[in-house]
Scaffold this active site. Structure first.
Site, mmCIF file in Angstrom:
data_model
loop_
_atom_site.group_PDB
_atom_site.id
_atom_site.type_symbol
_atom_site.label_atom_id
_atom_site.label_comp_id
_atom_site.label_asym_id
_atom_site.label_seq_id
_atom_site.Cartn_x
_atom_site.Cartn_y
_atom_site.Cartn_z
ATOM 1 N NE ARG A 1 -20.296 -0.306 8.113
ATOM 2 C CZ ARG A 1 -21.564 -0.538 8.737
ATOM 3 N NH1 ARG A 1 -22.336 -1.045 7.719
ATOM 4 N NH2 ARG A 1 -21.345 -0.515 9.933
ATOM 5 C CE1 TYR B 1 -2.256 -10.058 -8.181
ATOM 6 C CE2 TYR B 1 -4.481 -10.721 -7.460
ATOM 7 C CZ TYR B 1 -3.076 -10.084 -7.426
ATOM 8 O OH TYR B 1 -2.302 -9.579 -5.779
ATOM 9 C CG ASP C 1 -10.706 -9.592 -13.128
ATOM 10 O OD1 ASP C 1 -10.461 -8.118 -13.358
ATOM 11 O OD2 ASP C 1 -9.799 -10.500 -12.249
ATOM 12 C CE LYS D 1 -3.676 -4.510 -10.238
ATOM 13 N NZ LYS D 1 -2.862 -4.236 -8.710
HETATM 14 O O1 P1T Z 1 -4.952 -5.471 -5.687
HETATM 15 P P1 P1T Z 1 -6.445 -5.551 -5.893
HETATM 16 O O2 P1T Z 1 -6.718 -4.091 -6.393
HETATM 17 O O3 P1T Z 1 -7.409 -6.647 -4.588
HETATM 18 O O4 P1T Z 1 -6.926 -6.428 -7.377
HETATM 19 C C1 P1T Z 1 -6.698 -8.014 -6.896
HETATM 20 C C2 P1T Z 1 -6.536 -8.353 -8.874
HETATM 21 C C3 P1T Z 1 -7.899 -8.626 -9.353
HETATM 22 N N1 P1T Z 1 -7.646 -9.168 -10.777
HETATM 23 C C4 P1T Z 1 -7.001 -8.733 -11.606
HETATM 24 C C5 P1T Z 1 -6.769 -9.295 -13.061
HETATM 25 C C6 P1T Z 1 -5.486 -8.420 -10.823
HETATM 26 O O5 P1T Z 1 -4.563 -8.258 -11.617
HETATM 27 C C7 P1T Z 1 -5.739 -8.363 -9.662
HETATM 28 C C8 P1T Z 1 -4.082 -7.890 -9.238
HETATM 29 N N2 P1T Z 1 -2.901 -7.934 -9.441
HETATM 30 C C9 P1T Z 1 -1.589 -7.161 -9.281
HETATM 31 C C10 P1T Z 1 -1.776 -7.286 -8.008
HETATM 32 C C11 P1T Z 1 -0.922 -8.015 -10.147
HETATM 33 O O6 P1T Z 1 0.231 -7.727 -9.952
HETATM 34 O O7 P1T Z 1 -0.733 -8.529 -11.185
#
Ligand code: P1T
Length: 382
Positions: free
Chosen positions: A49, A101, A173, A198
Site C-alpha cells: 500500500r 463531472y 482537473d 481516460k
Molecule cells: O471515473 P473516475 O476515474 O473516478 O474519474 C472521475 C472523473 C473526474 N474528472 C473528470 C473530468 C471526469 O470526466 C471523470 C469521470 N468521467 C466520466 C466517467 C464521464 O463519462 O464523464
C-alpha cells in the site's frame, strides 16, 4: 541537459530497465509485501500500500509529462479528488466551477459537505465570479477546463494569479485535455488532477486517478493520505496505464484530427442544432482555447434538432460509437449527459448549465474518420 521531448518522455520517463533481469518493460510487481533481512532492515519497500515499483514508475512518468516533480496515484479519479479535499478541515471553503463531472459534484455536495467543508459552485468561465464568491475561508479553487460536459473554458492563468494573491491552492482537473494539449502547472496552477481512466491510459480497461505537483510539502501530504486512507491502484492497472502512456502523444493527435472532422461535418447537418467543440471558430472561447491549449482534444458535444425521444433514438442507433459512459479511449463513445454521466446533478442545475435533453456528448476515438461520420449520420437520419 536539455529536457527530452514529450513523446520521448511518454515512452521513457520514470522507467529504467529492471536491475535484476534487465527487463526493458517495468514488471508488474504483484506482491502485497517485501521480505526484510532483519526487523526494520529492508530495501526501501516494506508494504505494497505504501510502495510499489510499478506504481512509482507510472507516477513519475505522468509527473514528467505534466512538468511536475511529484506524482501520487490513486485507485480512481474520484479517489484522487477525495484526497485533495481530505487536506482540508471543517469550516474550510472550496470555490468550484459549476459545470464539473457529475461524480465530482456528487462527492462535494453529498459526501464532503457532511464533514462541514463548504462548497460554492459558480461559473468561473466569467472570471469576475471569482471575486464575487471567494471567502476568507477559501482554501481551494477547483478548476475543470474544458468542463464536462459543456466544454466551457476557464482562464487558468488568470484565475491562478487571482488565487495566488489570496494564498488559495489551485487544482486543475486536466482529464479532458491530457498533458499533451494543456499544461496547467505552467499556467500557474499548484496541482493537476487526472482521471487516468481516460486519455492517460487510453484503452478503457483501467480505472485510476493521479495528482501531480511541484510543491514538495503538498506532495508529502498527498502521499501521507495515499498511505493512510489506502485508495491505491493495483500493480496491473499501473502497468496498463504505463503502457498506454507510451502512445499518448500519437493518440491525442489522432483524437483531435477526427474530432475536428466530425465537428465540422455536424455543424452543417440538418438534424443538428449546434456543435460545441473548442477547436471550432464558433466556440465562444475559441481564442482562449488557442491561448491556453496546444490543441483541442477529442471531446465534443452537439445538440440534436429534436426532443428527448429523437435524441434517445439517435443514441440507440450508433454502431461504431458505443453508447457508454467514460471517455478518452481509442474507441469512440457516445452518451447522454442528462441521463447518464450527470444524472447525479439535480435537474434544475443541469438545465441552468445547458445539460439539456437534446445534448449528446461524443468521445471521438481514433477509428477511420469516414466511418465515424457515416455512423453518426445514419443514426441522425434514422
Ligand atoms: O471515473 P473516475 O476515474 O473516478 O474519474 C472521475 C472523473 C473526474 N474528472 C473528470 C473530468 C471526469 O470526466 C471523470 C469521470 N468521467 C466520466 C466517467 C464521464 O463519462 O464523464
Amino acid at each position: 541537459m536539455k529536457q527530452p521531448g514529450f513523446g520521448t518522455r511518454s515512452i521513457h520517463a520514470g522507467q529504467e530497465p529492471e536491475p535484476v533481469t534487465g527487463s526493458v518493460m517495468i514488471p508488474i510487481f504483484q506482491t502485497s509485501t517485501y521480505a526484510q533481512k532483519a526487523p526494520g532492515e529492508h530495501t526501501g519497500y516494506e508494504y505494497a500500500r505504501t510502495h510499489n515499483p510499478t506504481r512509482a514508475a507510472m507516477e513519475n512518468c505522468i509527473a514528467s509529462l505534466e512538468g511536475a516533480k511529484y506524482g501520487i496515484a490513486f485507485s480512481s479519479g474520484l479517489a484522487a479528488i477525495t484526497t485533495c479535499i481530505q487536506t482540508l478541515k471543517a469550516g474550510d471553503h472550496v470555490l468550484c466551477t459549476d459545470d464539473v463531472y457529475g461524480g465530482t459534484f456528487r462527492l462535494f455536495e453529498r459526501v464532503m459537505k457532511k464533514f462541514n467543508v463548504e462548497f460554492t459552485f459558480c461559473d468561473l468561465s466569467k472570471p469576475e465570479n471569482f471575486e464575487k464568491n471567494v471567502k476568507s475561508s477559501t482554501k481551494i479553487l477547483w478548476i475543470e477546463s474544458p468542463t464536462n460536459p459543456t466544454l466551457k473554458l476557464l482562464d487558468i492563468e488568470q484565475l491562478s494569479a487571482k488565487a495566488r494573491h489570496k494564498n488559495i491552492r489551485v487544482i486543475v482537473d486536466n482529464t479532458f485535455m491530457s498533458p499533451y494539449f494543456q499544461q496547467p502547472l505552467a499556467l500557474g496552477a499548484d496541482v493537476v488532477m487526472h482521471s487516468s481512466t481516460k486519455y492517460l491510459n487510453g484503452h478503457s480497461d483501467v480505472v485510476g486517478g493521479i495528482l501531480v505537483t511541484n510543491d514538495s510539502g503538498l506532495a508529502d501530504e498527498y502521499r501521507f493520505l495515499q498511505n493512510s486512507v489506502g485508495s491505491v491502484p493495483a500493480p496491473l492497472d499501473c502497468f496498463l496505464i504505463l503502457r498506454g502512456l507510451k502512445t499518448l502523444h500519437l493518440r491525442m493527435q489522432a483524437h483531435q484530427k477526427n474530432a475536428l472532422i466530425l465537428a465540422e461535418y455536424l455543424s452543417s447537418h440538418p438534424h443538428v442544432e449546434s456543435v460545441i467543440y473548442p477547436g471550432l471558430a464558433s466556440h465562444p472561447q475559441h481564442a482562449l482555447a488557442k491561448k491556453q491549449m496546444s490543441g483541442f482534444g477529442g471531446m465534443m458535444c452537439f445538440r440534436a434538432k429534436g426532443g428527448l425521444e429523437f435524441t434517445k433514438s439517435v443514441l440507440s442507433k450508433t454502431r461504431v460509437f458505443t453508447l457508454a459512459e467514460s471517455l478518452g479511449g481509442v474507441e469512440s463513445l457516445v452518451e447522454h449527459p442528462a441521463i447518464m454521466t450527470h444524472a447525479s446533478m439535480p435537474q434544475k442545475i443541469r438545465e441552468a448549465l445547458g445539460i439539456t435533453d437534446n445534448l449528446i456528448r461524443l468521445s471521438v476515438g481514433v477509428e477511420d474518420a469516414q466511418d465515424l461520420v457515416d455512423d453518426i449520420n445514419q443514426a441522425l437520419m434514422g
